[in-house]
Design a protein around this motif. Structure first.
Motif, PDB file in Angstrom:
ATOM      1  N   ILE A 387       0.510  -1.018  -0.121  1.00 42.50           N
ATOM      2  CA  ILE A 387      -0.206   0.041  -0.236  1.00 42.50           C
ATOM      3  C   ILE A 387       1.389   1.236   0.341  1.00 42.50           C
ATOM      4  CG2 ILE A 387      -2.004   1.121   1.205  1.00 42.50           C
ATOM      5  CD1 ILE A 387      -3.384  -1.060   2.403  1.00 42.50           C
ATOM      6  N   SER A 388       1.724   1.276   0.900  1.00 40.77           N
ATOM      7  CA  SER A 388       2.870   2.451   1.034  1.00 40.77           C
ATOM      8  C   SER A 388       3.365   2.283  -0.276  1.00 40.77           C
ATOM      9  CB  SER A 388       3.712   1.929   1.869  1.00 40.77           C
ATOM     10  OG  SER A 388       3.368   2.500   2.951  1.00 40.77           O
ATOM     11  N   LYS A 389       3.676   1.072  -0.913  1.00 44.37           N
ATOM     12  CA  LYS A 389       4.918   1.489  -2.219  1.00 44.37           C
ATOM     13  C   LYS A 389       3.616   1.987  -3.310  1.00 44.37           C
ATOM     14  CE  LYS A 389       8.291  -0.505  -5.833  1.00 44.37           C
ATOM     15  NZ  LYS A 389       7.534   0.108  -6.877  1.00 44.37           N
ATOM     16  N   PHE A 395       2.394   9.206  -6.460  1.00 43.48           N
ATOM     17  CA  PHE A 395       2.958  10.747  -5.834  1.00 43.48           C
ATOM     18  C   PHE A 395       4.431  11.271  -6.347  1.00 43.48           C
ATOM     19  CE2 PHE A 395      -0.700  10.153  -2.365  1.00 43.48           C
ATOM     20  CZ  PHE A 395      -1.731  12.000  -3.437  1.00 43.48           C
ATOM     21  N   SER A 396       4.678   9.802  -7.293  1.00 44.16           N
ATOM     22  CA  SER A 396       6.208   9.714  -7.438  1.00 44.16           C
ATOM     23  C   SER A 396       7.391  10.322  -6.780  1.00 44.16           C
ATOM     24  CB  SER A 396       6.869  11.027  -8.858  1.00 44.16           C
ATOM     25  OG  SER A 396       5.534  10.437  -9.854  1.00 44.16           O
ATOM     26  N   MET A 397       7.204   9.415  -5.766  1.00 41.87           N
ATOM     27  CA  MET A 397       8.457   9.800  -4.433  1.00 41.87           C
ATOM     28  C   MET A 397       8.809   8.578  -3.791  1.00 41.87           C
ATOM     29  SD  MET A 397       5.841  11.071  -0.938  1.00 41.87           S
ATOM     30  CE  MET A 397       4.612  12.398  -1.711  1.00 41.87           C
ATOM     31  N   PRO A 398      10.141   8.852  -3.287  1.00 46.15           N
ATOM     32  CA  PRO A 398      10.073   7.234  -2.367  1.00 46.15           C
ATOM     33  C   PRO A 398       9.399   7.370  -1.862  1.00 46.15           C
ATOM     34  CG  PRO A 398      11.943   9.270  -2.385  1.00 46.15           C
ATOM     35  CD  PRO A 398      10.909   9.536  -2.624  1.00 46.15           C
ATOM     36  N   VAL A 399       9.179   5.565  -1.009  1.00 43.58           N
ATOM     37  CA  VAL A 399       8.384   5.290  -0.355  1.00 43.58           C
ATOM     38  C   VAL A 399       9.913   5.489   0.959  1.00 43.58           C
ATOM     39  CG1 VAL A 399       8.442   2.625   0.904  1.00 43.58           C
ATOM     40  CG2 VAL A 399       8.322   3.259  -1.174  1.00 43.58           C
ATOM     41  N   ASP A 400      10.913   5.692   0.928  1.00 43.24           N
ATOM     42  CA  ASP A 400      11.453   6.274   2.519  1.00 43.24           C
ATOM     43  C   ASP A 400      11.061   7.457   3.347  1.00 43.24           C
ATOM     44  OD1 ASP A 400      12.832   3.850   2.039  1.00 43.24           O
ATOM     45  OD2 ASP A 400      14.980   5.126   0.949  1.00 43.24           O
ATOM     46  N   ALA A 401      10.427   8.239   1.984  1.00 44.45           N
ATOM     47  CA  ALA A 401      10.137   9.656   2.499  1.00 44.45           C
ATOM     48  C   ALA A 401       8.853   9.296   3.317  1.00 44.45           C
ATOM     49  CB  ALA A 401       9.713  10.759   1.449  1.00 44.45           C
ATOM     50  N   LEU A 402       7.618   8.055   3.673  1.00 42.56           N
ATOM     51  CA  LEU A 402       7.109   8.160   4.623  1.00 42.56           C
ATOM     52  C   LEU A 402       7.713   8.017   5.708  1.00 42.56           C
ATOM     53  CD1 LEU A 402       4.795   5.271   3.120  1.00 42.56           C
ATOM     54  CD2 LEU A 402       4.589   8.308   2.954  1.00 42.56           C
ATOM     55  N   GLN A 403       8.958   7.616   6.291  1.00 36.48           N
ATOM     56  CA  GLN A 403       9.125   7.308   7.262  1.00 36.48           C
ATOM     57  C   GLN A 403       9.925   8.677   7.723  1.00 36.48           C
ATOM     58  OE1 GLN A 403       8.762   3.987   8.379  1.00 36.48           O
ATOM     59  NE2 GLN A 403       7.635   3.500   6.150  1.00 36.48           N
ATOM     60  N   THR A 404      10.303   9.470   6.929  1.00 34.37           N
ATOM     61  CA  THR A 404      10.705  11.080   8.211  1.00 34.37           C
ATOM     62  C   THR A 404       9.838  11.531   8.458  1.00 34.37           C
ATOM     63  OG1 THR A 404      10.751  12.294   5.718  1.00 34.37           O
ATOM     64  CG2 THR A 404      12.391  10.958   5.623  1.00 34.37           C
ATOM     65  N   LYS A 405      10.932  12.594   9.533  1.00 33.69           N
ATOM     66  CA  LYS A 405      10.052  13.400  10.270  1.00 33.69           C
ATOM     67  C   LYS A 405       9.117  14.599   9.629  1.00 33.69           C
ATOM     68  CE  LYS A 405      11.867  10.646  14.193  1.00 33.69           C
ATOM     69  NZ  LYS A 405      12.582  11.284  15.656  1.00 33.69           N
ATOM     70  N   GLU A 410       2.674  17.696   0.902  1.00 33.59           N
ATOM     71  CA  GLU A 410       2.506  16.667   0.376  1.00 33.59           C
ATOM     72  C   GLU A 410       2.957  14.735   0.450  1.00 33.59           C
ATOM     73  OE1 GLU A 410       6.622  18.654  -0.736  1.00 33.59           O
ATOM     74  OE2 GLU A 410       4.852  19.057  -0.780  1.00 33.59           O
ATOM     75  N   ILE A 411       4.378  14.833   2.078  1.00 38.01           N
ATOM     76  CA  ILE A 411       4.577  13.695   2.575  1.00 38.01           C
ATOM     77  C   ILE A 411       4.018  13.482   3.441  1.00 38.01           C
ATOM     78  CG2 ILE A 411       6.619  12.576   3.755  1.00 38.01           C
ATOM     79  CD1 ILE A 411       8.501  14.051   1.732  1.00 38.01           C
ATOM     80  N   VAL A 412       3.536  14.247   4.569  1.00 40.28           N
ATOM     81  CA  VAL A 412       2.641  13.809   5.354  1.00 40.28           C
ATOM     82  C   VAL A 412       0.726  13.242   4.540  1.00 40.28           C
ATOM     83  CG1 VAL A 412       0.956  15.479   7.586  1.00 40.28           C
ATOM     84  CG2 VAL A 412       3.328  15.953   6.769  1.00 40.28           C
ATOM     85  N   GLN A 413       0.500  13.821   3.498  1.00 43.76           N
ATOM     86  CA  GLN A 413      -0.570  13.663   3.126  1.00 43.76           C
ATOM     87  C   GLN A 413      -0.279  12.566   2.629  1.00 43.76           C
ATOM     88  OE1 GLN A 413      -2.363  15.626  -0.576  1.00 43.76           O
ATOM     89  NE2 GLN A 413      -3.496  16.717   0.999  1.00 43.76           N
ATOM     90  N   ALA A 414       0.175  11.881   2.076  1.00 46.29           N
ATOM     91  CA  ALA A 414       0.760  10.921   1.311  1.00 46.29           C
ATOM     92  C   ALA A 414       1.022   9.495   2.871  1.00 46.29           C
ATOM     93  CB  ALA A 414       2.166  10.197   0.708  1.00 46.29           C
ATOM     94  N   ARG A 415       1.750  10.165   2.970  1.00 42.28           N
ATOM     95  CA  ARG A 415       1.780   8.916   4.803  1.00 42.28           C
ATOM     96  C   ARG A 415      -0.016   9.317   5.543  1.00 42.28           C
ATOM     97  NH1 ARG A 415       4.452  12.029   8.540  1.00 42.28           N
ATOM     98  NH2 ARG A 415       6.471  12.057   7.681  1.00 42.28           N
ATOM     99  N   GLN A 416      -0.957   9.955   5.789  1.00 44.08           N
ATOM    100  CA  GLN A 416      -1.864  10.089   5.677  1.00 44.08           C
ATOM    101  C   GLN A 416      -2.898   8.553   4.683  1.00 44.08           C
ATOM    102  OE1 GLN A 416      -3.012  14.058   6.272  1.00 44.08           O
ATOM    103  NE2 GLN A 416      -2.781  14.196   8.138  1.00 44.08           N
TER     104      GLN A 416
END
Length: 475
Positions: A387-389, A395-405, A410-416
């Motif tokens: 699902i994360s991938k 959104f054309s972003m690396p999966v690792d971005a979800l693990q950052t603080k 755009e990253i917060v939205q993708a994580r949510q």
């Protein structure tokens, strides 16, 4: 005489149909056309080189046995392989004889006999010569360590197996017991150890045997009053690989005989490798003294492969077959066929066969259509990582971005969104979802789900994002 080859092939099909799964028969045997029969050589036409190679790899034993049954000893098989012709719209065919792959062989084992004695120890696999036993290890050449994909799900078992192959009988892993559900690679890994031992120590006698075959041989030896020969034969093996040992449950005499074989081999410093669908503590119907010996060495489990491991298995498979598929198709297969390796590879082979037979390009739509038929109609359990991938790819972003603080919008939205779909499409707890997506707590996951629901109602563009991702996840 003109229809003799058709009649012979029809008889072959009647035998084969009773010995292979119906899905395999329909995919791999129904498309075959008989061409001719001359001097006990039956020629059959297959649609492609891949088709020919797959038959030779997976079904050659049943084909050979059936041909001998229908046409008699000396029967042979030849293929006409249909190939495309770049210079014409008409395809052309190339003839291939059946392969005779060189099997891994043990060297003849000399049996010490007194001059006045003529009796020999019976080899339950083949008829022995007068004073030598030519033992076939019963190993499939493709089941090597190189072809076994390592992941978190099998790392302990693989590492222990490789250590055993370097020093059989000389490690603390004796016996090495590998357990896990069907289709996770127990047979492959156990045979890989045997193949590696033969490479490292060509003079060692290696033998792989399934528990069912062992039981059949023991019954036959008992009927013919050859139990001592049976016992002595197995006691001369250097590395004994016994597959599916749980099938000994309730068979007291077989367990007793194997108990004596086990004791002898272990005391002589020989290596024992066992596989089972359960750990020793959960095996029912087994003698306690045998179970206690199973625990002497190392017990290692094989678990269901995670998404990354499943992807690597698929990539290895298509690379070996010289085929190119998009990551999108591979990810779809890996995310929907999750139970075991056998089903995963079977789904890929079925997809390739359908594409080849129907002359269609392998697209995501074709993969989805086939996988929907193969996978049970129960609600599919997607993984959080998949699902994360899918969300990050959208959104054309690396999966690792979800693990950052980071607090980037755009990253917060993708994580949510990833948390939202993980809650709605999986059975994971809120705490588990939060731990795997950004190391958050359950309250953060609840807040994310609430935020996504609110934005879906108030933001048209956001609602489109969610709907697009949902379609990808539910294909």
């Amino acid at each position: 005489m003109n229809n003799e080859y058709r009649s012979a092939w029809e008889k072959c099909l009647n035998v084969i149909k009773d010995n292979v799964p119906s899905s395999s028969f329909k995919t791999w045997f129904e498309p075959i056309e008989p061409v001719k029969l001359e001097n006990k050589v039956l020629t059959i036409q297959v649609p492609s080189a891949f088709f020919y190679e797959y038959l030779e790899e997976q079904f050659i034993d049943i084909l050979r046995k059936t041909l001998r049954m229908v046409l008699g000893n000396g029967a042979k098989l030849e293929y006409n392989v249909v190939l495309s012709n770049k210079n014409s719209n008409e395809p052309y065919t190339v003839s291939y004889p059946t392969n005779n792959n060189n099997k891994i062989q043990n060297k003849p084992l000399t049996v010490p006999l007194k001059a006045e004695e003529k009796a020999t120890i019976k080899n339950p696999f083949i008829i022995p010569g007068i004073q030598k036993l030519q033992i076939d290890p019963q190993l499939k050449p493709d089941n090597t360590f190189e072809n076994f994909v390592e992941g978190d799900c099998n790392r302990l078992a693989r590492s222990a197996g490789f250590a055993v192959a370097q020093n059989p009988g000389g490690t603390a892993f004796n016996p090495l017991m590998i357990y896990g559900n069907s289709g996770l690679g127990k047979t492959h890994l156990s045979q890989a150890i045997g193949i590696q031992v033969k490479e490292n120590f060509p003079d060692k006698v290696v033998l792989y045997v399934n528990a069912n075959k062992f039981q059949t041989q023991f019954t036959e030896a008992t009927r013919n009053n050859n139990r001592n020969d049976f016992l002595h034969f197995y006691q001369m093996v250097d590395v004994l690989i016994l597959d599916d040992v749980h099938e000994f449950a309730g068979k007291e005499k077989t367990q007793e005989t194997f108990f004596h074989i086990f004791n002898h081999l272990h005391q002589m410093g020989k290596q024992l490798i066992l596989t089972s669908d359960k750990p020793p503590i959960e095996l029912k119907g087994m003698e306690q003294r045998l179970l206690s010996r199973f625990k002497w060495g190392l017990t290692a489990d094989l678990q269901t492969p995670d998404f990354e491991t499943r992807m690597e298995i698929l990539r290895r498979k298509i690379y070996k077959d010289g085929i190119t598929l998009s990551d999108e198709v591979l990810e779809y297969i890996a995310s929907h066929v999750t139970n075991n390796v056998r089903e995963l590879e079977g789904a890929l082979v079925s997809l390739l066969a359908q594409s080849m037979l129907n002359k269609r390009e392998i697209t995501l739509e074709l993969a989805a259509k086939l996988i929907n038929k193969l996978v049970k109609n129960s609600k599919r359990e997607l993984s959080i990582e998949y699902i994360s991938k899918v969300v990050c790819d959208y959104f054309s972003m690396p999966v690792d971005a979800l693990q950052t603080k980071t607090r980037k919008r755009e990253i917060v939205q993708a994580r949510q969104i990833a948390m939202y779909f993980s809650k709605s499409l999986t059975k994971y707890s809120l705490a588990s979802i939060g731990a795997q997506i950004g190391s958050k707590d359950h309250a953060t996951v609840l807040h994310a789900c609430k935020t996504v629901n609110n934005l879906k109602d108030t933001d048209k563009n956001f609602r489109q994002f969610v709907e697009d991702i949902e379609k990808k996840l539910k294909m």
